[in-house]
Design a protein around this motif. Structure first.
Motif, PDB file in Angstrom:
ATOM      1  N   ARG A 269       0.808  -1.222   0.000  1.00  0.00           N
ATOM      2  CA  ARG A 269       0.000   0.000   0.000  1.00  0.00           C
ATOM      3  C   ARG A 269       0.842   1.273   0.000  1.00  0.00           C
ATOM      4  NH1 ARG A 269      -3.941  -2.056   4.930  1.00  0.00           N
ATOM      5  NH2 ARG A 269      -5.091  -3.634   3.735  1.00  0.00           N
ATOM      6  N   GLY A 270       2.160   1.106   0.084  1.00  0.00           N
ATOM      7  CA  GLY A 270       3.012   2.285   0.153  1.00  0.00           C
ATOM      8  C   GLY A 270       2.859   3.036   1.459  1.00  0.00           C
ATOM      9  N   ASP A 271       2.592   2.312   2.543  1.00  0.00           N
ATOM     10  CA  ASP A 271       2.357   2.916   3.859  1.00  0.00           C
ATOM     11  C   ASP A 271       3.688   3.138   4.571  1.00  0.00           C
ATOM     12  OD1 ASP A 271       1.519   3.706   6.351  1.00  0.00           O
ATOM     13  OD2 ASP A 271       0.031   2.121   6.599  1.00  0.00           O
ATOM     14  N   GLY A 272       4.347   4.266   4.220  1.00  0.00           N
ATOM     15  CA  GLY A 272       5.642   4.572   4.809  1.00  0.00           C
ATOM     16  C   GLY A 272       5.572   4.816   6.299  1.00  0.00           C
ATOM     17  N   GLU A 273       4.473   5.359   6.785  1.00  0.00           N
ATOM     18  CA  GLU A 273       4.331   5.647   8.216  1.00  0.00           C
ATOM     19  C   GLU A 273       4.341   4.362   9.039  1.00  0.00           C
ATOM     20  OE1 GLU A 273       1.169   7.818  11.274  1.00  0.00           O
ATOM     21  OE2 GLU A 273       1.059   8.205   9.121  1.00  0.00           O
ATOM     22  N   ALA A 274       3.642   3.338   8.564  1.00  0.00           N
ATOM     23  CA  ALA A 274       3.621   2.052   9.273  1.00  0.00           C
ATOM     24  C   ALA A 274       5.000   1.412   9.283  1.00  0.00           C
ATOM     25  CB  ALA A 274       2.605   1.111   8.631  1.00  0.00           C
ATOM     26  N   LEU A 275       5.697   1.487   8.154  1.00  0.00           N
ATOM     27  CA  LEU A 275       7.046   0.924   8.085  1.00  0.00           C
ATOM     28  C   LEU A 275       7.993   1.667   9.018  1.00  0.00           C
ATOM     29  CD1 LEU A 275       7.359   0.419   4.225  1.00  0.00           C
ATOM     30  CD2 LEU A 275       7.020  -1.368   5.950  1.00  0.00           C
ATOM     31  N   PHE A 276       7.912   3.016   8.998  1.00  0.00           N
ATOM     32  CA  PHE A 276       8.784   3.824   9.850  1.00  0.00           C
ATOM     33  C   PHE A 276       8.545   3.519  11.329  1.00  0.00           C
ATOM     34  CE2 PHE A 276       9.760   7.646  12.316  1.00  0.00           C
ATOM     35  CZ  PHE A 276      11.072   7.857  11.939  1.00  0.00           C
ATOM     36  N   GLU A 277       7.291   3.390  11.728  1.00  0.00           N
ATOM     37  CA  GLU A 277       6.962   3.105  13.129  1.00  0.00           C
ATOM     38  C   GLU A 277       7.521   1.757  13.551  1.00  0.00           C
ATOM     39  OE1 GLU A 277       5.131   1.343  16.466  1.00  0.00           O
ATOM     40  OE2 GLU A 277       4.716   0.659  14.410  1.00  0.00           O
ATOM     41  N   HIS A 278       7.378   0.763  12.679  1.00  0.00           N
ATOM     42  CA  HIS A 278       7.872  -0.584  12.996  1.00  0.00           C
ATOM     43  C   HIS A 278       9.398  -0.593  13.114  1.00  0.00           C
ATOM     44  CE1 HIS A 278       7.590  -4.995  13.101  1.00  0.00           C
ATOM     45  NE2 HIS A 278       8.707  -4.985  12.390  1.00  0.00           N
ATOM     46  N   PHE A 279      10.077   0.030  12.169  1.00  0.00           N
ATOM     47  CA  PHE A 279      11.543   0.043  12.170  1.00  0.00           C
ATOM     48  C   PHE A 279      12.083   0.831  13.361  1.00  0.00           C
ATOM     49  CE2 PHE A 279      11.266  -0.262   7.254  1.00  0.00           C
ATOM     50  CZ  PHE A 279      10.891  -1.588   7.365  1.00  0.00           C
ATOM     51  N   THR A 280      11.386   1.882  13.766  1.00  0.00           N
ATOM     52  CA  THR A 280      11.815   2.668  14.928  1.00  0.00           C
ATOM     53  C   THR A 280      11.729   1.829  16.197  1.00  0.00           C
ATOM     54  OG1 THR A 280      11.073   4.722  13.885  1.00  0.00           O
ATOM     55  CG2 THR A 280      11.373   4.759  16.276  1.00  0.00           C
ATOM     56  N   ARG A 281      10.653   1.072  16.319  1.00  0.00           N
ATOM     57  CA  ARG A 281      10.476   0.230  17.504  1.00  0.00           C
ATOM     58  C   ARG A 281      11.538  -0.869  17.566  1.00  0.00           C
ATOM     59  NH1 ARG A 281       6.946  -4.143  17.920  1.00  0.00           N
ATOM     60  NH2 ARG A 281       5.908  -3.473  15.996  1.00  0.00           N
ATOM     61  N   THR A 282      11.846  -1.497  16.456  1.00  0.00           N
ATOM     62  CA  THR A 282      12.844  -2.565  16.459  1.00  0.00           C
ATOM     63  C   THR A 282      14.254  -2.016  16.647  1.00  0.00           C
ATOM     64  OG1 THR A 282      12.940  -2.499  14.031  1.00  0.00           O
ATOM     65  CG2 THR A 282      11.434  -4.084  15.042  1.00  0.00           C
ATOM     66  N   ARG A 283      14.496  -0.808  16.186  1.00  0.00           N
ATOM     67  CA  ARG A 283      15.801  -0.180  16.387  1.00  0.00           C
ATOM     68  C   ARG A 283      16.073   0.015  17.877  1.00  0.00           C
ATOM     69  NH1 ARG A 283      17.580   5.792  14.092  1.00  0.00           N
ATOM     70  NH2 ARG A 283      19.831   5.418  14.024  1.00  0.00           N
ATOM     71  N   ALA A 284      15.041   0.356  18.636  1.00  0.00           N
ATOM     72  CA  ALA A 284      15.190   0.558  20.075  1.00  0.00           C
ATOM     73  C   ALA A 284      15.566  -0.744  20.777  1.00  0.00           C
ATOM     74  CB  ALA A 284      13.896   1.121  20.658  1.00  0.00           C
ATOM     75  N   ILE A 285      15.040  -1.863  20.294  1.00  0.00           N
ATOM     76  CA  ILE A 285      15.396  -3.158  20.881  1.00  0.00           C
ATOM     77  C   ILE A 285      16.873  -3.445  20.661  1.00  0.00           C
ATOM     78  CG2 ILE A 285      15.018  -5.655  20.713  1.00  0.00           C
ATOM     79  CD1 ILE A 285      12.090  -5.022  20.045  1.00  0.00           C
ATOM     80  N   ARG A 287      19.275  -1.267  20.290  1.00  0.00           N
ATOM     81  CA  ARG A 287      20.043  -0.406  21.178  1.00  0.00           C
ATOM     82  C   ARG A 287      20.050  -0.951  22.611  1.00  0.00           C
ATOM     83  NH1 ARG A 287      17.926   5.511  18.972  1.00  0.00           N
ATOM     84  NH2 ARG A 287      19.446   5.706  17.253  1.00  0.00           N
ATOM     85  N   GLY A 288      18.920  -1.505  23.028  1.00  0.00           N
ATOM     86  CA  GLY A 288      18.849  -2.079  24.366  1.00  0.00           C
ATOM     87  C   GLY A 288      19.786  -3.256  24.538  1.00  0.00           C
ATOM     88  N   ILE A 289      19.899  -4.104  23.499  1.00  0.00           N
ATOM     89  CA  ILE A 289      20.811  -5.250  23.556  1.00  0.00           C
ATOM     90  C   ILE A 289      22.257  -4.782  23.706  1.00  0.00           C
ATOM     91  CG2 ILE A 289      21.777  -7.140  22.171  1.00  0.00           C
ATOM     92  CD1 ILE A 289      18.961  -7.608  21.073  1.00  0.00           C
ATOM     93  N   VAL A 290      22.632  -3.735  22.962  1.00  0.00           N
ATOM     94  CA  VAL A 290      23.991  -3.194  23.054  1.00  0.00           C
ATOM     95  C   VAL A 290      24.234  -2.587  24.431  1.00  0.00           C
ATOM     96  CG1 VAL A 290      25.574  -1.452  22.144  1.00  0.00           C
ATOM     97  CG2 VAL A 290      24.192  -2.821  20.563  1.00  0.00           C
ATOM     98  N   GLU A 291      23.228  -1.865  24.949  1.00  0.00           N
ATOM     99  CA  GLU A 291      23.398  -1.177  26.233  1.00  0.00           C
ATOM    100  C   GLU A 291      23.618  -2.132  27.398  1.00  0.00           C
ATOM    101  OE1 GLU A 291      19.975   1.285  26.613  1.00  0.00           O
ATOM    102  OE2 GLU A 291      20.656   2.749  25.104  1.00  0.00           O
ATOM    103  N   ILE A 292      23.011  -3.315  27.347  1.00  0.00           N
ATOM    104  CA  ILE A 292      23.205  -4.261  28.453  1.00  0.00           C
ATOM    105  C   ILE A 292      24.397  -5.186  28.219  1.00  0.00           C
ATOM    106  CG2 ILE A 292      20.759  -4.202  29.073  1.00  0.00           C
ATOM    107  CD1 ILE A 292      20.474  -6.990  27.780  1.00  0.00           C
ATOM    108  N   GLY A 293      25.168  -4.920  27.160  1.00  0.00           N
ATOM    109  CA  GLY A 293      26.409  -5.658  26.938  1.00  0.00           C
ATOM    110  C   GLY A 293      26.263  -6.994  26.250  1.00  0.00           C
ATOM    111  N   GLN A 294      25.114  -7.256  25.619  1.00  0.00           N
ATOM    112  CA  GLN A 294      24.922  -8.524  24.930  1.00  0.00           C
ATOM    113  C   GLN A 294      25.476  -8.533  23.510  1.00  0.00           C
ATOM    114  OE1 GLN A 294      24.509 -10.667  27.475  1.00  0.00           O
ATOM    115  NE2 GLN A 294      23.128 -11.792  26.146  1.00  0.00           N
ATOM    116  N   ASP A 295      25.912  -7.367  23.024  1.00  0.00           N
ATOM    117  CA  ASP A 295      26.537  -7.279  21.708  1.00  0.00           C
ATOM    118  C   ASP A 295      27.267  -5.949  21.633  1.00  0.00           C
ATOM    119  OD1 ASP A 295      27.369  -7.931  19.191  1.00  0.00           O
ATOM    120  OD2 ASP A 295      25.371  -8.252  18.360  1.00  0.00           O
ATOM    121  N   SER A 296      27.981  -5.745  20.539  1.00  0.00           N
ATOM    122  CA  SER A 296      28.760  -4.534  20.345  1.00  0.00           C
ATOM    123  C   SER A 296      28.156  -3.692  19.233  1.00  0.00           C
ATOM    124  CB  SER A 296      30.209  -4.907  19.990  1.00  0.00           C
ATOM    125  OG  SER A 296      30.901  -3.792  19.482  1.00  0.00           O
ATOM    126  N   ALA A 297      28.339  -2.381  19.347  1.00  0.00           N
ATOM    127  CA  ALA A 297      27.881  -1.487  18.287  1.00  0.00           C
ATOM    128  C   ALA A 297      28.913  -1.340  17.183  1.00  0.00           C
ATOM    129  CB  ALA A 297      27.554  -0.113  18.878  1.00  0.00           C
TER     130      ALA A 297
END
Length: 313
Positions: A269-285, A287-297
């Motif tokens: 449908r070309g719904d960029g807003e839905a894609l952006f919202e989903h990618f933003t939420r997964t990006r935060a996850i 960052r959380g993994i890196v912050e608790i030391g489970q991986d490196s940036a």
């Protein structure tokens, strides 16, 4: 003054990446007076002897388990029940029996009925690994700052659980305790489903008619390289994981398919807003993994820990 090791004899049944890493780490930390092992093939047993990592290499599982204070099955989960039945008559009273499998409910169901009274059963899952296998693949640092999950059945002696917890902590792991069923649900989404997706994506790339194999190899981006690393994991081990944890995996796969359908509709449908919202939420996850030391940036290509995958997870 030298103190006695916590275990007089540790027996490792199976000697691949995980068994070899446990042997190396336990020896470095002085956790066993003697380390013995066995492996299914004569070739592997001969190689372990050449490496000189353990004190003795036995011909059979029963011989390895005899007189051991701690017995750890480092084998595919589908083989654990038969091996438990094989070693049961040879276990000494007070011994701790454990494993390293990525599925715990099936391991408890398959092993517990065979183990005699007076033997302490404390299943374990070190969430660590690489895509490599065999006796040469192990290294003592594998478990440092990685989680090891213990799933003792109800009624297990707390002293035995604490003794195994201390063992894993001594070789560098962070230890968590949970029920077998909860473990299997958590690992279905954090490990098992990602492996299934990796196997699927790499298989799809291999089957594409309009893209040659040389192009797939030549133009592999970081994401695809990560998938190929995961998909290079031991096929026997992962076959057993999916067969023994199928209920939890199928539940997570159903949820994943629903989410994938939502993204498919958004793209169509070309719904960029839905894609952006989903990618933003997964990006935060991430960052959380890196912050608790489970991986490196750090960048993925060529970083040392990029070789540390999730084979055993």
């Amino acid at each position: 003054m030298n103190t006695a090791p916590p275990f007089k004899r540790v027996a490792l049944i199976g000697f691949g990446l995980i068994g070899g890493s446990i042997a190396r780490a336990a020896r470095d930390q002085g956790l066993a007076g003697e380390i013995v092992t066995t492996a299914r093939s004569a070739k592997t047993r001969a190689r372990v002897l050449e490496l000189g990592i353990v004190d003795r290499v036995m011909e059979t599982n029963a011989q390895a388990a005899e007189d051991a204070d701690l017995v750890i099955l480092c084998i595919p989960v589908g083989a654990c029940g038969a091996v438990a039945q094989e070693i049961a008559p040879h276990l000494k009273p007070g011994a701790i029996v454990s494993d390293v499998g990525s599925v715990k409910g099936a391991v408890v169901k398959d092993m517990a009925p065979h183990l005699p009274a007076g033997v302490h059963f404390v299943p374990a899952h070190p969430v660590a690994g690489t895509e490599n296998s065999g006796p040469d693949s192990g290294f003592a640092e594998l478990f440092i700052n990685r989680w090891c999950i213990l799933t003792p059945p109800e009624g297990t002696d707390p002293n035995a659980v604490e003794k195994l917890r201390a063992f894993w902590a001594a070789i560098g792991a962070k230890v968590e305790i949970m029920t077998p069923d909860h473990h299997d649900m958590v690992l279905a989404i954090t490990s098992h489903l990602p492996h299934l997706i990796a196997y699927t994506i790499v298989g799809t790339a291999d089957e594409l008619e309009g893209v040659t194999q040389s192009e797939v190899l030549k133009f592999s981006a970081g994401g695809f390289r990560d998938f190929t690393r995961i998909a290079a994991s031991d096929p026997i081990m992962w076959r057993d994981v999916f067969l023994t944890n199928k209920d939890a995996v199928l539940e997570m796969l159903g949820t994943f398919n629903e989410d994938l359908s939502k993204l498919t509709r958004a793209i169509r449908r070309g719904d960029g807003e839905a894609l952006f919202e989903h990618f933003t939420r997964t990006r935060a996850i991430r960052r959380g993994i890196v912050e608790i030391g489970q991986d490196s940036a750090a960048p993925d290509f060529g970083r040392p820990h990029a070789q540390l995958g999730n084979k055993a997870e």
